[in-house]
Write a protein that holds these residues in place. Structure first.
Motif: not given
Ligand SMILES: [Zn+2]
Ligand SMILES: [Zn+2]
Length: 144
Positions: A50-58
């Motif tokens: 249910a989680l939409k992530i934009t960008g990229k975490a390290k």
């Protein structure tokens, strides 16, 4: 419900979650203290689907005091901690409460690892707290 939205300080990472958190707590373990630069980690765990992530975490991997692996996700541009991907709950993703657009959407159910709380930490007196990681029995109560 209104989506839970949040971002790191520089907005390179943004997220949106469309369901209520599965559980929320404040963790006083030493590793959360270090990761936060402060007294504890306020975190809410939501279903990854249910989680939409934009960008990229390290991500970097640490072994939690419980013995389980924890992958901590942060923004490599601004350093802000945003995600916790914990082996304990592989279908869920932890969101640091301070990254919420409205941090008042966070409310902890319990406090964990209070055995390592600092003398200057604040405990919420009306919350149940566990000195160490929750046992599997306590965990299923938290999840119910
Ligand atoms: Zn950032
Ligand atoms: Zn912790």
């Amino acid at each position: 419900m209104e989506s839970l939205t949040g971002a790191c300080s520089c907005q390179a990472i943004q997220y949106e979650c469309t369901v209520e958190p599965t559980f929320s707590w404040k963790c006083h373990c030493r590793d959360c203290q270090r990761a936060s630069g402060s007294m504890l980690c306020p975190v809410m765990y939501v279903p990854k689907q249910a989680l939409k992530i934009t960008g990229k975490a390290k991500y970097y991997k640490v072994k939690a005091d419980s013995g389980n692996a924890v992958n901590r996700g942060f923004c490599s541009d601004c350093g802000c901690p945003v995600f916790i991907d914990a082996e304990l709950v592989p279908d869920l993703m932890g969101l640091w409460a301070a990254s919420l657009d409205n941090p008042n959407r966070f409310s902890a159910q319990v406090e964990v690892w209070t055995s390592s709380a600092h003398s200057w930490s604040c405990l919420e007196s009306d919350l149940e707290n566990f000195r160490y990681a929750p046992t599997s029995e306590q965990m299923s109560k938290i999840l119910s």
